[in-house]
Design a protein around this motif. Structure first.
Motif, short mmCIF file in Angstrom:
data_model
loop_
_atom_site.label_atom_id
_atom_site.label_comp_id
_atom_site.label_asym_id
_atom_site.label_seq_id
_atom_site.Cartn_x
_atom_site.Cartn_y
_atom_site.Cartn_z
N ARG A 129 0.86 -1.19 0.00
CA ARG A 129 0.00 0.00 0.00
C ARG A 129 0.90 1.24 0.00
O ARG A 129 1.65 1.45 0.96
N PRO A 171 0.23 2.72 -9.07
CA PRO A 171 -0.36 3.61 -8.09
C PRO A 171 0.33 4.97 -7.96
O PRO A 171 1.50 5.12 -8.32
N ALA A 194 -7.59 -1.73 -7.82
CA ALA A 194 -6.33 -2.46 -7.68
C ALA A 194 -6.58 -3.93 -8.06
O ALA A 194 -7.69 -4.45 -7.85
N ASN A 282 8.34 -3.55 -7.98
CA ASN A 282 7.88 -2.17 -7.89
C ASN A 282 9.06 -1.22 -7.99
O ASN A 282 10.10 -1.44 -7.36
N THR A 325 -12.12 13.90 3.49
CA THR A 325 -10.88 14.21 2.77
C THR A 325 -10.06 12.93 2.67
O THR A 325 -10.24 12.00 3.47
P1 NAD Z 1 -9.32 3.40 -3.61
O1 NAD Z 1 -10.05 3.40 -4.90
O2 NAD Z 1 -9.96 2.78 -2.42
O3 NAD Z 1 -8.98 4.94 -3.28
C1 NAD Z 1 -8.35 5.23 -2.07
C2 NAD Z 1 -8.12 6.72 -1.95
O4 NAD Z 1 -9.33 7.45 -2.10
C3 NAD Z 1 -7.62 7.03 -0.55
O5 NAD Z 1 -6.75 8.13 -0.60
C4 NAD Z 1 -8.91 7.37 0.19
O6 NAD Z 1 -8.69 8.15 1.36
C5 NAD Z 1 -9.64 8.15 -0.88
N1 NAD Z 1 -11.10 8.09 -0.68
C6 NAD Z 1 -11.88 6.99 -0.73
N2 NAD Z 1 -13.17 7.31 -0.50
C7 NAD Z 1 -13.20 8.65 -0.30
C8 NAD Z 1 -14.24 9.61 -0.01
N3 NAD Z 1 -15.51 9.23 0.12
N4 NAD Z 1 -13.90 10.89 0.13
C9 NAD Z 1 -12.61 11.29 0.00
N5 NAD Z 1 -11.58 10.44 -0.26
C10 NAD Z 1 -11.88 9.16 -0.42
O7 NAD Z 1 -7.87 2.76 -3.77
P2 NAD Z 1 -7.38 1.68 -4.85
O8 NAD Z 1 -7.18 2.33 -6.16
O9 NAD Z 1 -8.26 0.49 -4.78
O10 NAD Z 1 -5.94 1.29 -4.26
C11 NAD Z 1 -5.87 0.48 -3.09
C12 NAD Z 1 -4.46 0.36 -2.59
O11 NAD Z 1 -3.71 -0.42 -3.51
C13 NAD Z 1 -3.69 1.66 -2.45
O12 NAD Z 1 -3.17 1.69 -1.14
C14 NAD Z 1 -2.56 1.57 -3.48
O13 NAD Z 1 -1.34 2.18 -3.08
C15 NAD Z 1 -2.38 0.08 -3.56
N6 NAD Z 1 -1.74 -0.35 -4.81
C16 NAD Z 1 -0.46 -0.78 -4.78
C17 NAD Z 1 0.16 -1.24 -5.93
C18 NAD Z 1 1.57 -1.73 -5.93
O14 NAD Z 1 2.07 -2.08 -6.99
N7 NAD Z 1 2.27 -1.76 -4.84
C19 NAD Z 1 -0.55 -1.25 -7.14
C20 NAD Z 1 -1.86 -0.77 -7.14
C21 NAD Z 1 -2.46 -0.33 -5.97
#
Ligand code: NAD
Length: 372
Positions: A129, A171, A194, A282, A325
């Motif tokens: 993450r 990401p 993701a 990564n 936020t």
């Molecule tokens: P997500 O779609 O859940 O979005 C999360 C972000 O949106 C956060 O910053 C959250 O605080 C914000 N958010 C969510 N709801 C909100 C609201 N109602 N109001 C305001 N802000 C809001 O995230 P995702 O795209 O599913 O990603 C999940 C995780 O996967 C992340 O932690 C990402 O870093 C990780 N990831 C890692 C890799 C890797 O290669 N290491 C690859 C892809 C994703």
């Protein structure tokens, strides 16, 4: 907030017990106690913050990669180029939870000294993450932006307008510290979801929402199964049409080309069945800024406070409880799951037990540790 109700066969594990199980498996596999703890800290926190895609469900994959010789134990961040405020670090395919932590520590120290540090991290095994690294910088009072790309396996995400995958979930994260200790953390995959979230749906036997996936022919599908089975697979779409598609391309170039860790191309993707087993590599370009060195530290703090209060004062739309936020949903989920436990679906739990057995820990030993 969505319910954590579980189905038959699912388990609910208290966070400290889940941490104990996770650390025990990695330690049994030969990680130092400190490394096993850092991996467990990261994976369990991902579950606690609601990102099951990057939680303990990744454990079987990490063990698989380690046993395949494409993830290495007990390595540390290696500085390979040092220009003071610009530093290049190689992870040598060590556990990303150790390598990225050490890379951020180096960057934070330098940003304290120079006002800014650009950390080019390359060749780490999965760093999980990305918000975890933003939070580490924010806890030290730093603003940070992180661009990440991924290779070592086949492509998963189609470029805007494309019917074939060309890169992965690339990401992006920006974290802004706050004196309350509750930073603003925007952290997301540039894909609609993701890949781990597709895995979680597949494991639960659930369909995805419309608009997230296309099948191998490029047609819309809700079936997470489109991402499994023999190649060619389907693709995940990028978020936000051409804007998210553009950011995904920028992430690959910033993290892959600038760091020297390489972009996602046929040169760096490995298909299951090739001689080299697939892995998750990564690369991350991080810019760390020390607000105290910009001459407006007090004003910065005041502006963050005033602006966030102004944003949150917007009257919620019908059906919306509160304007949040970035970072707030994760903190709310963490409070709930810390108290109630982490739900783990039956398939993921079975995969964790399988991985534990591969390193020599019995189902009974794990069940006892987990309290399930
Ligand atoms: P997500 O779609 O859940 O979005 C999360 C972000 O949106 C956060 O910053 C959250 O605080 C914000 N958010 C969510 N709801 C909100 C609201 N109602 N109001 C305001 N802000 C809001 O995230 P995702 O795209 O599913 O990603 C999940 C995780 O996967 C992340 O932690 C990402 O870093 C990780 N990831 C890692 C890799 C890797 O290669 N290491 C690859 C892809 C994703």
């Amino acid at each position: 907030m969505a319910s954590d109700a579980t189905k038959p066969g699912d388990v609910m594990v208290l966070p400290d017990r889940l941490h104990q199980v996770t650390a025990a498996i990695f330690e049994k596999d030969g990680c130092s106690a400190e490394e096993a703890k850092l991996i467990a800290d990261h994976l369990v926190l991902a579950n606690l913050t609601g990102h099951d895609s990057h939680g303990v469900g990744m454990l079987p994959r990490y063990i698989e990669d380690r046993l395949n010789g494409v993830c290495h134990r007990n390595l540390h961040a290696e500085i390979v180029l040092d220009h003071g405020a610009v530093v290049t670090i190689d992870g040598n395919l060590g556990y990303g939870q150790v390598i990225a932590k050490e890379a951020m520590e180096i960057g934070i120290e330098r940003a304290k000294k120079f006002g800014v540090c650009v950390v080019a991290l390359r060749n780490a095994h999965h760093i999980g993450r990305i918000g975890h690294w933003g939070e580490q910088c924010a806890a030290a009072g730093m603003v940070s932006t992180h661009y990440v790309n991924v290779h070592g396996h086949h492509a998963l995400v189609a470029p805007f307008g494309g019917a074939e995958a060309r890169f992965t979930t690339n990401p992006y994260c920006t974290a802004i510290p706050h004196k309350s200790g509750a930073p603003i953390v925007l952290d997301f995959a540039t894909s609609q979801v993701a890949m781990g979230k597709v895995r979680v749906a597949f494991n639960k036997g659930e369909q995805m929402e419309p608009g997230l996936l296309i099948d191998a022919a490029g047609a819309a599908t809700n079936d997470p199964g489109a991402m499994w089975g023999p190649l060619p697979h389907g693709s995940i779409l990028t978020f936000g049409a051409h804007k998210g598609g553009g950011l995904a391309v920028i992430c690959d170039l910033m993290a892959g080309a600038l760091t020297g860790g390489l972009t996602h191309t046929p040169r760096t993707q490995v298909h299951a069945g090739d001689k080299t087993p697939p892995t998750i590599i990564n690369n991350m370009l991080t810019v760390i800024i020390n607000p105290k060195m910009l001459g407006g530290a007090d004003l910065f703090e005041r502006e963050v406070d005033e602006f966030i209060a102004w944003v949150k004062s917007s009257r919620p739309q019908p059906g919306v409880e509160e304007v949040l936020t970035p970072g707030e949903p994760e903190r709310a989920r963490k409070a709930k799951r810390t108290a109630e436990g982490v739900p783990i679906d039956a398939t993921t739990w079975r995969q964790i037990l399988d991985a534990a057995r591969r390193v020599g820990l019995s189902d009974n030993a794990i069940a006892e540790m987990a309290g399930v």
